[in-house]
Each structure stands twice: as C-alpha cells, then as structure tokens.
Design an enzyme around this catalytic site. Structure first.
Site, PDB file in Angstrom:
ATOM      1  N   GLY A  27     -45.671  -1.414  34.387  1.00 35.96           N
ATOM      2  CA  GLY A  27     -45.689  -0.180  33.599  1.00 35.96           C
ATOM      3  C   GLY A  27     -46.654   0.819  34.189  1.00 35.96           C
ATOM      4  N   ASN A  28     -46.930   1.875  33.440  1.00 40.08           N
ATOM      5  CA  ASN A  28     -47.928   2.853  33.879  1.00 40.08           C
ATOM      6  C   ASN A  28     -48.717   3.340  32.672  1.00 40.08           C
ATOM      7  OD1 ASN A  28     -46.605   5.340  32.779  1.00 40.08           O
ATOM      8  ND2 ASN A  28     -44.986   4.661  34.171  1.00 40.08           N
ATOM      9  N   ARG A  29     -49.678   4.206  32.898  1.00 42.89           N
ATOM     10  CA  ARG A  29     -50.639   4.548  31.853  1.00 42.89           C
ATOM     11  C   ARG A  29     -50.217   5.741  30.993  1.00 42.89           C
ATOM     12  NH1 ARG A  29     -55.719   5.632  35.020  1.00 42.89           N
ATOM     13  NH2 ARG A  29     -56.441   6.323  32.982  1.00 42.89           N
TER      14      ARG A  29
END
Ligand code: CTP
Length: 363
Positions: free
Chosen positions: A172-174
């Site tokens: 995922g990412n932030r």
C-alpha cells in the site's frame, strides 16, 4: 455570530450556556435587549440566518409572516439568506401543514437542510431527527461559495490502493484521502454533482451525490470506467500503485517457509487510459506526488498522460503531502505553471484547484 435563544428553546438550553459556547451575548426577547430595536438590528447585520433546530411552530409562524417573538421578527426583518434545519417528531414532520409550510418557505428561497432519520426525543425512532452538524454547516457555508460548477458532473478519486500479497498482507501507500475528500467537498459546495471514488476511511463529505469504494487498482479502474463516462471533470487524486504482485497467495505466507521473493507486474496507467478515451469537453486533472523536481516532473506527466492539468506536490516537504492536514502544491497546465498554493489547509488547496478548473471550463 449573533445568537438568538427563544423562550421555548430555554427549556432545553440555558441562556448562560448558549452565550458561553457562542462567546457572544444571547438575545431572547423583543423587549429586554439593550438595543431599542433588536428585531431589525439583528436581521440587518446578519450575512446569513440559520434556524437550528426549526420547530413545526416556528416554520408555521415564519411561513405565515408572524412576528410574535424576536426570532420570527428577525426572520421578517432580514434580507440575508435564511437556512432552516427542521427537527421534530416524525408525525409532525409528515403532517400536511408542516409539509406545506416547508414547501412554501423553500419556494421563497429559504434553504432547508432535510431532517434525518434515527433516534428522536423520548426514545422514538423515525424521520425528523436534526440533520448532522456537518451537513448544516455545509448548507450555510454553501451560501457564500461561488456556484460556478452548478450543472457540472465531477468525479474525484481519493485514497491509496492496496494490492494483496496473501489474505492478510498488502502493498500500500501512505495516502489518507484527505486532499481528494476536500476536493469532493469543495466541488459539491460549488454546485457540482460529485461522485467520490474512495478507499479512505474518512467519512464522505457532505453534499456528495454518490460514493464508490475501492481497495485495489483493478477495482479503482473498474469504478472509474463506469463513472467517468458522463463526467465533465475527472480529478485523479488517488495514489495508485505502480506495481502489484503478479500472483496472490491463496494461503497466508509463513515465516517458516523461508524468504519469499515477490514478483511484481506494472499496473495499468488508469489516468492515461481514461484521458486517451476522453469525450470532447471533458477535463482531466492528475496529481503528481514527487520527492524532487516536482514542477518539471509534473510537466512530463501532463504530456505523457494527455491531461489538462497536473497538481504537483513535493511529499517530502513538511506541511505537504501524505497524512497531514495541509498541502503545498503547484498547478501546471500546458501553458506552464498556473498557480502555487500553500502551505494551506487541504480544503483551501481544493478551492484553488477548482478555481483553475472552473477557469478552464469557461474557456
Ligand atoms: N495514476 C494512475 N494509474 C497508475 C498510476 C498513477 O491513474 N497506475 C495517476 C495518479 O492517480 C495521479 C497521476 O497518475 O493522478 C500521477 O501519478 P504518479 O504516481 O505521480 O505518477 P506515475 O505515472 O505513477 O509515475 P511515477 O510513479 O514514475 O512518478
């Protein structure tokens, strides 16, 4: 804010409490105020009047032009826009007299924030519950916004993608979705019909027409293919994975099985594909989350993806990018840098982006 607390309202909230919360003196009577003519002064000085909650009795008196207390008199004596937020029991809200009074007020331009459904006073459940505070605030704030996107359909994507590795893990990412949600909220406040395609855990902002949820890049792509068809504007604020695992393990990967190597494949560039199939008149806006040379990279992305605008930010900068309430962006068009905004709250950045979009739509 000039708070008015009617005598009936004082059965529920004391004047001292109301005054302390508002940090303003409370007016409640036509006769006791220090101002000799409070009923006209209050109305004349107001930029907007909100009646919250609006009872069946107040709606009837307002609809029929009575001026028998400070609130009713103020409503007659103001030229400012008025918003009412009805709250009462379901039987009263559905009574033909109340329905007719609300319709009459609406036909005169009074804003009505529809009552919700849920728990009512006395343990009853049904329609007539005061609308959520955020919806009421949005209705009042909407009075002061330009309605420059009225009649436009806007699709906004927000949040990050998650690509599963196995049933419990993902890449995922932030991205929190805050900037995308702020854009959706601002577009709705400016009159657009907004579809928000989001993976964020934030609640959908008020005034949105439709909310579509996604988790993976493939789900985001499918949702956008469906919603973009009749959109006038597409704002791609979602942080999309560039790579995803080529295969997803059916069972949880276990440490005891040893070092796992991940084979990744590129994801499709959704924005480039959508912009490549655009209808005449559709406007496409991309985002570029960069860690260096944001403007130059934004210009490259604008050309490579065939979009009209790119909103670039350096996500390493303090007060910009992921997981913070503020952002600092540069908006780039084919003609070059159009605007630089921030550091500022993401809602302010959203309105600045929409100013540029609105100007583009007008040309
Ligand atoms: N985007 C997309 N599909 C992808 C990747 C990105 O639609 N598979 C969109 C993003 O939503 C954003 C824009 O393209 O609006 C730019 O995303 P970004 O990640 O900054 O650019 P990339 O094209 O992925 O290039 P790179 O990561 O190499 O900088």
């Amino acid at each position: 804010m000039l708070p008015v607390l009617t005598e009936a309202a004082q059965h529920f909230v004391g004047a001292v409490t109301f005054s302390a919360l508002a940090s303003e003196p409370v007016a409640s009577s036509l006769w006791q105020a220090s101002d000799p003519i409070p009923h006209t002064r209050l109305g004349q000085r107001a930029d907007a009047v909100l009646v919250c909650p609006a009872t069946a009795d107040l709606l009837a008196r307002y609809a029929h032009g009575l001026a028998d207390d400070l609130l009713a008199a103020t409503l007659l004596a103001t030229r400012a826009p008025v918003v009412v937020a009805p709250a009462m029991h379901a039987e009263m809200l559905e009574h033909p007299a109340v329905v007719a009074n609300l319709a009459l007020l609406a036909s005169r331009g009074v804003g009505v924030v529809p009552a919700g459904t849920g728990r009512l006073a006395g343990g009853d459940v049904g329609s007539g519950r005061l609308a959520e505070p955020a919806d009421i605030v949005a209705a009042v704030a909407g009075l002061f916004h330009p309605r420059d996107l009225a009649g436009k359909r806007v699709v906004v994507s927000a949040g990050g993608t998650r690509e599963p590795l196995d049933p419990v893990r993902f890449l995922g990412n932030r991205s929190s979705g805050r900037q995308g949600h702020a854009l959706a909220e601002a577009a709705a406040a400016r009159g657009a019909a907004v579809t928000l395609v989001t993976s964020s855990s934030l609640p959908p902002p008020p005034g949105i027409d439709a909310v579509v949820r996604f988790t993976t890049t493939a789900e985001l792509e499918a949702a956008l293919l469906e919603t973009v068809v009749d959109a006038d504007v597409v704002v791609m604020a979602a942080a999309v994975a560039d790579f995803r695992p080529r295969t997803v393990a059916a069972e949880k990967l276990h440490r005891a099985d040893g070092l796992v190597s991940l084979e990744l494949e590129p994801t499709p560039d959704i924005l480039a594909a959508l912009a490549g199939k655009r209808r005449a008149g559709q406007l496409f806006v991309g985002f570029a989350a960069e860690t260096a040379a944001a403007v130059a990279r934004a210009q490259e992305k604008l050309a490579a993806k065939g979009v009209d605008l790119v909103v670039a930010n350096d996500v390493t900068e303090e007060g910009a990018g992921f997981e913070v309430e503020t952002n600092h962006v540069v908006i780039v068009s084919r003609a070059g840098v159009v605007a630089e905004v921030g550091p500022a709250p993401k809602r302010v950045v959203a309105d600045a982006v929409l100013d540029v979009i609105s100007a583009h739509l007008a040309t």
